[in-house]
Write an enzyme that holds these catalytic residues in place. Structure first.
Site: not given
Ligand code: GLU
Length: 428
Positions: A107, A219, A221-222
């Site tokens: 992350k 929420g 958002g997307n």
């Molecule tokens: N940000 C998204 C998650 O928390 C997707 C991560 C990704 O596609 O690598 O799962």
């Protein structure tokens, strides 16, 4: 984000320790997996439009890559903390493992508020992030993606910078790219739809007809928007949505007992998810306090926004009618609130299972980039549904067979898979 006394990394480690004890994980594997393998902390100087230079703090954390390259989003948020990113990188490892895709967990984040940055400044920030990190990520190392307040355009600037650094085309470096530029159809819908695929299966397991249910959502958002779209599309009645208002700097809950028109709601939100309050009132929505989404008399709660939203204090406001909590967000429930959910017998679909649709589609995006051949949206969503459905039933079945809480069952499967990979590689 840390909230009150809750630190997401402490939560992630508590959850891990609890299941590590339960399955008798050996000491070395436990020490290895309860912390990230690598962390990059760096500064990103950006020449701002007014001629000044602003220095941002950026991070990338790779928790584990025993099952494949680290994978996970990059967040832009003013309250980002290193421990939040640590926790999220750890949850990514479990997420990829529970849906059984050959990727690890990572992350990233930048402490910034994109609301206050021009497009040009955002582009410089994205390119600066990659200039600092470009040697430590890549298709075989660590593959970023969008997350909170980042989008396909940000990913494309990052990919372009990476390709300029390395001199070639490397579309597998980053996922969540725009369609036509190496992105996958269905990626926009994937996380939200994935949440509802698991919810649909859970309702089957519980013998509840989705068309007879009501829900309240945190929420817009997307993830939340597409979750709302599919839930309502399958016949559910969404009566409340809570979202952050960036003008008033506070959240509001919008309620309509006859059901929210998701299309209409989406038409009055901006690109960061702020719903136009005046228009909402015009359309007949009641405007309540942001925290009121949790106190609605509904069958299903859908926390699809932030960490640490279901605390013991917030739990006291949950109606006795609630049968299912479906965690679209990462880490919305604190460990002490988990105990209360367990005690009341509310069925939980845990975050790293529930919201794994995004990363699963990211994996499909990489596969398509590698083949240089792209599937139709229907093919992508069908494959996604299959993956999510089978992961859900594996967790549900284990929970039922062994009398486990759903979160613990998901952890048992994920930790066992990662521990096995670590052992097979000879790391412990
Ligand atoms: N940000 C998204 C998650 O928390 C997707 C991560 C990704 O596609 O690598 O799962």
């Amino acid at each position: 984000m840390e909230q009150g006394s809750y630190n997401p990394f402490v939560t992630a480690q508590k959850q891990f320790d609890h299941v590590a004890d339960m399955i008798g994980l050996d000491e070395a594997t436990r020490v290895l997996l309860r912390q990230p393998a690598r962390e990059y902390h760096f500064t990103i100087p950006v020449k701002m439009d007014d001629g000044s230079t602003k220095v941002f703090n950026g991070y990338r954390i790779q928790h584990n890559d025993a099952r494949g390259p680290a994978k996970g989003g990059i967040r832009f948020h003013p309250q980002e903390t290193i421990d939040t990113i640590r926790a999220l990188s750890m949850w990514m490892t479990w997420k990829c493992a529970v849906v059984d895709i050959p990727l690890g967990g990572g992350k990233g984040g930048v402490i910034c508020d994109p609301h206050n940055l021009s497009k040009g400044e955002q582009e410089k920030l994205c390119r600066g992030y990659i200039r600092q990190l470009g040697k430590n990520i890549g298709p075989d190392l660590d593959v970023p993606a969008p997350d909170m307040m980042t989008n396909g355009q940000h990913m494309l600037w990052m990919m372009d910078e990476f390709e300029a650094m390395h001199g070639g085309h490397y579309p597998g470096t980053i996922t969540g790219k725009p369609v036509g530029m190496g992105g996958s159809l269905g990626r926009t819908e994937a996380t939200g739809y994935g949440v509802v695929y698991t919810l649909r299966e859970a309702l089957k397991a519980l013998g509840i007809d989705i068309a007879s249910t009501t829900a309240s959502l945190q929420g817009f958002g997307n993830v939340a928007e597409y979750c709302a779209r599919l839930y309502v599309g399958l016949g559910g009645k969404l009566i409340a949505v809570s979202s952050w208002d960036n003008h008033d700097k506070k959240a509001y809950t919008f309620r309509r007992q006859s059901g929210i028109d998701v299309e209409q709601m989406a038409s009055i939100k901006d690109s960061f998810g702020t719903i136009n309050k005046d228009k909402a009132i015009e359309f007949g929505y009641e405007v309540l306090d942001g925290s009121d989404w949790i106190a609605q008399d509904v069958d299903i709660l859908l926390p699809c926004a932030l960490e640490n939203q279901i605390t013991p204090e917030a739990f006291t406001r949950i109606s006795n009618k609630v049968r299912v909590i479906c965690e679209g967000a990462n880490g919305p429930t604190t460990p002490d609130a988990d105990e209360l959910i367990k005690a009341r017998g509310i069925y939980l679909i845990p975050d790293f299972l529930c919201n794994a649709g995004g990363v699963t589609c990211s994996y499909f995006e990489q596969v398509q980039c590698n083949m240089n051949y792209f599937w139709t949206k229907e093919e992508v969503l069908e494959k996604l549904d299959k993956k999510m459905t089978s992961a859900y039933w594996a967790v549900h079945k284990l929970a039922e067979d062994k009398g486990l809480y759903m979160r613990d069952a998901a952890y048992v499967i994920a930790i066992n898979r990662v521990a096995e990979a670590v052992k097979l590689r000879g790391w412990v």
